[in-house]
Structures are given as structure tokens and as C-alpha cells.
Write an enzyme that holds these catalytic residues in place. Sequence first.
Site, PDB file in Angstrom:
ATOM      1  N   ASP A  23      -7.573 -17.788  -4.854  1.00 41.47           N
ATOM      2  CA  ASP A  23      -7.405 -17.224  -6.198  1.00 41.47           C
ATOM      3  C   ASP A  23      -8.672 -17.475  -7.001  1.00 41.47           C
ATOM      4  OD1 ASP A  23      -6.483 -16.402  -8.671  1.00 41.47           O
ATOM      5  OD2 ASP A  23      -5.338 -18.248  -9.043  1.00 41.47           O
ATOM      6  N   ASP A  31      -6.945 -13.231  -4.331  1.00 43.97           N
ATOM      7  CA  ASP A  31      -7.460 -11.912  -4.714  1.00 43.97           C
ATOM      8  C   ASP A  31      -8.723 -11.562  -3.901  1.00 43.97           C
ATOM      9  OD1 ASP A  31      -9.544 -13.430  -6.088  1.00 43.97           O
ATOM     10  OD2 ASP A  31      -8.047 -13.784  -7.653  1.00 43.97           O
ATOM     11  N   ASP A 100      -4.456  -2.718   6.838  1.00 43.17           N
ATOM     12  CA  ASP A 100      -3.077  -2.544   7.279  1.00 43.17           C
ATOM     13  C   ASP A 100      -2.633  -1.135   6.886  1.00 43.17           C
ATOM     14  OD1 ASP A 100      -0.356  -3.359   8.035  1.00 43.17           O
ATOM     15  OD2 ASP A 100      -1.068  -5.390   7.614  1.00 43.17           O
ATOM     16  N   ASP A 202       1.567  -0.882  10.882  1.00 46.79           N
ATOM     17  CA  ASP A 202       2.851  -1.540  10.685  1.00 46.79           C
ATOM     18  C   ASP A 202       3.992  -0.775  11.371  1.00 46.79           C
ATOM     19  OD1 ASP A 202       4.179  -3.722   9.145  1.00 46.79           O
ATOM     20  OD2 ASP A 202       5.225  -2.057   8.204  1.00 46.79           O
ATOM     21  N   GLU A 256       1.562  -2.537  15.492  1.00 46.14           N
ATOM     22  CA  GLU A 256       2.586  -3.583  15.570  1.00 46.14           C
ATOM     23  C   GLU A 256       3.762  -2.945  16.295  1.00 46.14           C
ATOM     24  OE1 GLU A 256       5.357  -6.439  12.747  1.00 46.14           O
ATOM     25  OE2 GLU A 256       5.184  -4.296  12.415  1.00 46.14           O
ATOM     26  N   HIS A 331       1.720 -13.428   9.685  1.00 48.13           N
ATOM     27  CA  HIS A 331       2.428 -13.601   8.406  1.00 48.13           C
ATOM     28  C   HIS A 331       3.946 -13.456   8.541  1.00 48.13           C
ATOM     29  CE1 HIS A 331       1.977  -9.386   9.127  1.00 48.13           C
ATOM     30  NE2 HIS A 331       2.867  -9.128   8.194  1.00 48.13           N
ATOM     31  N   ASP A 332       4.441 -13.048   9.701  1.00 45.75           N
ATOM     32  CA  ASP A 332       5.886 -12.886   9.900  1.00 45.75           C
ATOM     33  C   ASP A 332       6.494 -14.015  10.723  1.00 45.75           C
ATOM     34  OD1 ASP A 332       5.985 -10.459   8.562  1.00 45.75           O
ATOM     35  OD2 ASP A 332       5.611  -9.285  10.379  1.00 45.75           O
TER      36      ASP A 332
HETATM   37  O1  TEU Z   1       6.989  -6.287  10.280  1.00 48.03           O
HETATM   38  C1  TEU Z   1       8.048  -5.666  10.934  1.00 48.03           C
HETATM   39  C2  TEU Z   1       9.039  -6.669  11.173  1.00 48.03           C
HETATM   40  O2  TEU Z   1       9.951  -6.854  10.402  1.00 48.03           O
HETATM   41  C3  TEU Z   1       8.853  -7.504  12.326  1.00 48.03           C
HETATM   42  O3  TEU Z   1       8.111  -8.615  12.105  1.00 48.03           O
HETATM   43  C4  TEU Z   1      10.183  -7.796  12.756  1.00 48.03           C
HETATM   44  O4  TEU Z   1      10.259  -9.066  13.226  1.00 48.03           O
HETATM   45  C5  TEU Z   1      10.504  -6.796  13.781  1.00 48.03           C
HETATM   46  O5  TEU Z   1      10.560  -5.550  13.193  1.00 48.03           O
HETATM   47  C6  TEU Z   1      11.760  -7.087  14.464  1.00 48.03           C
HETATM   48  O6  TEU Z   1      11.454  -7.360  15.778  1.00 48.03           O
HETATM   49  C7  TEU Z   1       6.196  -5.549   9.442  1.00 48.03           C
HETATM   50  C8  TEU Z   1       5.361  -6.479   8.610  1.00 48.03           C
HETATM   51  O7  TEU Z   1       4.550  -7.253   9.430  1.00 48.03           O
HETATM   52  C9  TEU Z   1       6.257  -7.282   7.747  1.00 48.03           C
HETATM   53  O8  TEU Z   1       5.569  -8.234   6.987  1.00 48.03           O
HETATM   54  C10 TEU Z   1       6.995  -6.324   6.844  1.00 48.03           C
HETATM   55  O9  TEU Z   1       7.933  -7.025   6.097  1.00 48.03           O
HETATM   56  C11 TEU Z   1       7.700  -5.224   7.623  1.00 48.03           C
HETATM   57  O10 TEU Z   1       6.889  -4.656   8.622  1.00 48.03           O
HETATM   58  C12 TEU Z   1       8.065  -4.092   6.707  1.00 48.03           C
HETATM   59  O11 TEU Z   1       6.933  -3.392   6.324  1.00 48.03           O
END
Ligand code: TEU
Length: 562
Positions: A23, A31, A100, A202, A256, A331-332
Amino acid sequence: MELNRQWWKEGIVYQIYPRSFQDTTGNGIGDLQGIIKRLDYIKSLGVNIIWLNPVYESPNDDNGYDISDYREIMKEFGTMADFDELLSGMKDRGLKLVMDLVVNHSSDEHQWFKESRKSRENTYRDYYHWWPAEKGTPPKRWSFFDVESNAWKFDEKTNSYYLHYFSVKQPDLKWENPKLREEIYDLMRFWFEKGVDGFRMDVIPFISKDICFPKLPEKYNGDFIPFYANGPKLHDYLQEMNQKVLCDYDIMTVGEAPGVSIDQALNFVNEDRKELNMFFHFDLMGLDREPGETFMMRKEPWKLTEFKKIHSDWDAALANKGWGSMYLNNHDFPRSVSRWGNDSKTHWYNSATMLQTFLLTMRGTPYIYYGEEIGMTNIKFENLSDYKDINTINRAETIRQNGGDLDAFIQNEKDAGRDNARTPMQWDTSTNSGFSTEKPWLKINENFSEGINVASQEADKNSVLNYFREIVQLRKDHLALVYGEYELLLPENEQVYIYTRSLEQQRYLILLSFSKERALIHLENFVGTNAKLLLSNDDAVSMVKDGNFKVRPYHAMVYKLF
Ligand code: TEU
């Protein structure tokens, strides 16, 4: 072997979650100026590609994965001038930028959706999936971030339901409409013309739907992701996107790909098909989870033999065509050292560096998640009120409404919650670890004061950070670590993961312990082999003449063989 060399195969990606990186305005939110400020640090790591999580205009229902304007920068992150400055600062340092691309859905605050919901005749009506209520209740579709897991939301204005695989504020875009597809190709060109070097796409396998919305076969009950991932026109759209946009630029793409199985992999990344360069499969991310339950931990601990099998199978699947991507967290998903290693004080250093060694000695492009280079760990919140992630918050609400076990859920989220990986970057030992002068948007992990921060590790030549720099350099110096054949040794061993990488006359042996116990390993095939130790995170000897290895907890060794 013909190598088919590409910059994105030889590159090392550093993923930044901008909200949590640095930040500079004192609002507790990272940012773009913060990233600019840290470019020299990023460069010093030896990585050469940055993937930024979404930085576009967004009401932030899902931290930027709900985009309301694809050609604007989120106000909290800065302006387009900041973005241009970032990009040119990166170019000056020889860093490439991957953005992304979130185009399975937009925000409900996107102009297209605002128009679309106005009337059934609106020009933008067909940019989204609508189901007229006079046809009755639409066939069941599940939603990730909906408390009732209902992906259809009734919209009174036009007496219709719209589809949202994710939150109600993330309506799904209708790729079946060619006008919508052209809009997307246009916005992609907009960023390529600015000079960005690629996209991470995504949930790209979700974009094609059967728009008759048939009742789903029983087998998808509970495990619907494979159904969402394989719509009828998916590959037509990807090929069209390639022909109309991607092939005009020297860029990289990584999809992804939840729901894509190993036997479908080449349909996406076989270069002859001209679709994507790489994708992220989810087999490893599912390893410690209940089958079909992305966010519920399984009861039995995961086994190293399973871990090895996943990586060996994927390496084989892409050995001749296509290319892999290697990641241990993002991040997930929770922090790699807490999930695949051991974040206790005793084993943290070896675990973090061992996992780095793994990522950087496998075939496939490595993706490092910010903070992984200093061994950041899961925060394991005790209170649900600390979570900011819509996923955890809404799943907790589902449990409350159904009278489920909230305590068990809190325990589960300590290992599975996405916010574990989203806590602010730990820069130094000052207030808020140098991330922000004000209260961060998400609590910072207090272990920044115990050595898990950049400044302390810069000052220590034996730190996780400095080990990371060494293993990065090692990969860059040895082409065999990028392109070489991978061969697994001792597949049944539950303590150590051993493999070789070979390219022509160059051969390397990598030995990694995933255990907190010591081990004595004998490799019969290496008796008499000369070997030079290139790197290790613990005591190791440089000759393997007798084929014996004394392995310490979470030990990593990389040998060059002669
Ligand atoms: O992630 C899709 C998502 O939800 C996966 O991580 C999820 O575990 C999978 O669909 C189920 O196997 C992407 C982004 O990385 C995430 O941060 C977003 O929340 C999501 O799409 C929605 O845009």
C-alpha cells in the site's frame, strides 16, 4: 529431442495479489504504485514474468473477479497512468506482464448487465443467460458463492432468471452470442496493444454452456465442476479466440482449468490445435480434499505417493506435446509451506526451501506466489469475523441456516480458507510489516516479527529468500531443468521424492524429503556414479559413489551426475 524453445517455457512467473502486496496511499489496500515501488525487489528474485490478479474496475464482491469495466483500473489500485508506469517500469527491467482475464462472467454493475436487465428487447439482453419465468423454474444449476448454491437469480424487472455460476453479482456472459465474443476479443486487443505479454484465463473451461439448459444427469449431483468445464462449443471458442486475437501477438496464455481431466489436457494445450499454451490443472489442489469438494479437507492425510503420481502422470501427459504449469499455491488455496510442508519452527526453513526446489526443478513453467519466496504461512483465523472472502463467509452462512457444525467449519477453514493466502506481504519488522501505515484490509500474519519478512531475510545469507534466489539461478543456468526428461525413482517411498532430469548428456538427480523423520536411502543404480552437489538446504555430501544418502527432515539436494 527437439526442444521447441519458448520464452514462456523458460520463464519463471511471480504471481501478485495486488490488494495485499504494498500500500502506498495509506488506505490499507495494496496498489499499483506499491508494485512499482517493489519492482527492483521482484527483479532481484530472478523471476521474469509477473502475473497480476485482476486490477480492473470492480465493486469487489469477489476482490476484482467481478469486473465492471474491462478497460479501467480499479480506483483503489490507482489509475491508467499508474498502470502505464508499471508496465514501462517492467519493460525497463526485462519483466513481462501477464494479466488476469475474467470473462466467464462480469460484474452485475458492468454497463452490459445494467442494460441487459432493463428489458427483454434490450440490445445487450443476449450478452447474458436469461430464463423467462413463464417457462417455470429453471433446471438446477449450482453456484459456488451462493448461500443456497442456486445459480439462477430471479430478476423482477423482466420476470426472468439470470445465470451466475459464482456470486449473484457475477452474472455469466453468453459466449454463444458472437457479438459478445467480439467484445471480448476487442478488450483483449486493447491490453495487447498496450504491450501486455499474456493472459491467465479465469475458469476458462466454463465459458461454453448448453443453452437449452437440460436437466443435469444424476452423476453430476454434488460434483458438477466437470460438467461446467466441458461445454459443447468450448474448443470452437478457444480456437476462434486464437485465430482472431492470440496468434497476432508474441504472448503467453495459461488457462485456469478446474474440471479438466488429464485425458482432456491435450485438447487445450497441444500446439497443433492452436488454443492455449498452458493451463492449471486441479489434481494437486484436490489431493487433500473430499472428492468433489474443493473446499472441504479430507479426513486422512494426503500421501507422498499420491503427490508423486499426480506430478508423474501430468509430466507424462505433456511430455511430447503441450507444456505444463507448476504451482503449489495461489490466491484460492492455502500457503504451500503450511499445506505441503511443515510450518512448525523446527521444520519451516527446510520445508519452504525444499518445496521451492521442487517447483524449480520440474518440467513445466513454475508459478511462485508472492510471499512464497520468504516462506509465508497460513494465518489460521480463530474467528469467522476475521475472514473477508465471500467464499468462506457465504459457506458459513449456509451452515448457519442449515444448523450445521460451525466449529468444525472454522477448523476446516484454517487449512482450506482462501484468506490464508491473501494476508499482506511481509516486508519488514515495522508496523504492519511495511505493507501499510494504516490497518490492512485483511489481518497480517504476526509471524512477520519472527523472521518471516523480506528485510530480515535479505540480511541473512542463509535465509529462505536467499535460497530461493539460488534455486532460481540454478534453473536458469541448466537448460535440462527446464526441458529435460523427467524420471521418477522409488515411486513407492512415502518419505522422499526422487527424480532425475536429463537432456542429452546433462543429467541431474533431485532428492526431496517430505518427512519430518530422517531417512537412509540407497540408490543401487547410482553406485559408482560421480556426482557433484549443486545445491542443498541442509548438510549433504557431494559424492554418491556408494549410492547412499543420509536424508534429513525436509531435505533437498540437487546433484549433477557425470
Ligand atoms: O477460481 C475459480 C474457482 O472458484 C476455483 O478456484 C475453484 O476452486 C474451482 O472452480 C472449483 O474447482 C477463479 C478465481 O481464481 C477465484 O479467485 C474467483 O473467485 C473465481 O474464479 C470466480 O471468478
